[in-house]
Design a protein around this motif. Sequence first.
Motif, PDB file in Angstrom:
ATOM      1  N   GLY A  64       0.813  -1.214   0.000  1.00  0.00           N
ATOM      2  CA  GLY A  64       0.000   0.000   0.000  1.00  0.00           C
ATOM      3  C   GLY A  64       0.845   1.262   0.000  1.00  0.00           C
ATOM      4  N   PHE A  91      -8.921   0.782   3.089  1.00  0.00           N
ATOM      5  CA  PHE A  91      -8.719   0.349   1.701  1.00  0.00           C
ATOM      6  C   PHE A  91      -9.252   1.413   0.733  1.00  0.00           C
ATOM      7  CE2 PHE A  91     -10.010  -1.910  -2.136  1.00  0.00           C
ATOM      8  CZ  PHE A  91      -8.876  -2.659  -2.407  1.00  0.00           C
ATOM      9  N   THR A 126      -6.910   3.292  -2.032  1.00  0.00           N
ATOM     10  CA  THR A 126      -7.061   2.932  -3.439  1.00  0.00           C
ATOM     11  C   THR A 126      -8.113   3.748  -4.177  1.00  0.00           C
ATOM     12  OG1 THR A 126      -8.731   1.241  -2.935  1.00  0.00           O
ATOM     13  CG2 THR A 126      -6.413   0.562  -2.880  1.00  0.00           C
ATOM     14  N   ARG A 158      -6.747  -5.127  -4.787  1.00  0.00           N
ATOM     15  CA  ARG A 158      -5.907  -3.965  -5.074  1.00  0.00           C
ATOM     16  C   ARG A 158      -4.843  -4.293  -6.123  1.00  0.00           C
ATOM     17  NH1 ARG A 158      -3.294  -1.257   0.026  1.00  0.00           N
ATOM     18  NH2 ARG A 158      -2.616  -3.416   0.324  1.00  0.00           N
ATOM     19  N   SER A 159      -4.278  -5.502  -6.061  1.00  0.00           N
ATOM     20  CA  SER A 159      -3.158  -5.824  -6.944  1.00  0.00           C
ATOM     21  C   SER A 159      -3.598  -6.321  -8.316  1.00  0.00           C
ATOM     22  CB  SER A 159      -2.277  -6.896  -6.284  1.00  0.00           C
ATOM     23  OG  SER A 159      -1.785  -6.446  -5.036  1.00  0.00           O
TER      24      SER A 159
END
Length: 399
Positions: free
Chosen positions: A206, A271, A275, A308-309
């Motif tokens: 992150g 999160f 993001t 996220r990835s």
Amino acid sequence: MDRITAQRNWGLHVAFGVTIALVAVITVLGWSPWSNRWPAFAMLAVLAVAYAAFGWRGYDNSRAAAGFVPLLILAAVVLPAVVPSTALVQCILFPVVWTQIQGTRTAVGVSVAIGVAAGIGLQIASGPSALVSTILIEGVSIAGACALGLWVTRIAELSDERRRLLDELRSTQDSLAEANRRAGVTSERERLAREIHDTVAQNLAGIVMLTERARGDLAADRVDHLDERLTILEESARAALEESRTLVAASAAGVAGDGLGAALHRLGERFTRETGIPVTVDAADCALDRDTQVVLLRVGQEALANVRSHAHAASVQVALHVAADQVGLRIADDGVGFDTSVPTAGHGLRGVRERLALAGGSCTITSDAGRGTVVEVSLPTGAEPRLQADPIHLTEVTR
């Protein structure tokens, strides 16, 4: 020579000396002429000197036994021949033979030889008239000596077998203890790998993502977002630092008072801040044991890390369902999805499955290209985990 053997030998030494002394007394008090008694004294002296010189070594030395046993047979002939009452010496001759000779058949043969020798000596002293009584006496003596010798030999064999089994048991216990130690080390390494991946590594990922966005904002001269980016970066770095300290300390920390529901809400909010992907959390407060809460939170962290990835999702939904006998967690996104039949190279999904397996739970992952991914896990609420949950505060990983 071990302690048991030494104690046994000392007992035989004393018995041999006492018997020789008793036979000497019987010789002194006997009715035989003194001309016959001197050979008996000489034979007893030879036995005593030979025993003191090398005979006592025969219990543990086969060469010494081979040199001493013939003297025993000779004494069995000479003593009764000159003084019949000294046939009592057989009381020590038979035990010495059975303790100094290794082979059972050889010991039986030598016992028969001693009995026959003593019978010959008695016949020399008493004449043909005592033949029947001599045969009966020596027959009973040989039979009793062999029976007792075989019985004691069997006991000694069982004792040796038991000692061997005990040695094998100790060796097996040592091997098992070493295997358990190695298994414990491996298990702890795997636990630390999962924990580092689910906490510190995710925080660092992150931080990298936020740093890249901040660099992009700076390059585009969008300085109005830098303060927020820096604040989140600081929070993420502090969280990673705290988690690292907790891992090093390996201290068992308690669950936050507001429980899993609040922890999942904080996880979703963080999160979203990092993001920009909105996360909807449906998780009411519920009474769950600490281990179950930590396992479910770790699963939620890993699922959001994968979103996220890899997912390129526009939104994420997190839902916690608690029933009477089990608790479930569902994380769904509307990202690009992936082929679940293809093994993944990363540690994340494998770590999730391992963590749930250790806690007695299960995991189901469904994904369609262009339709997103759904991760569903369930844990029995009354099951006892096979491995304790990781020593991490719920609040520490979601700040």
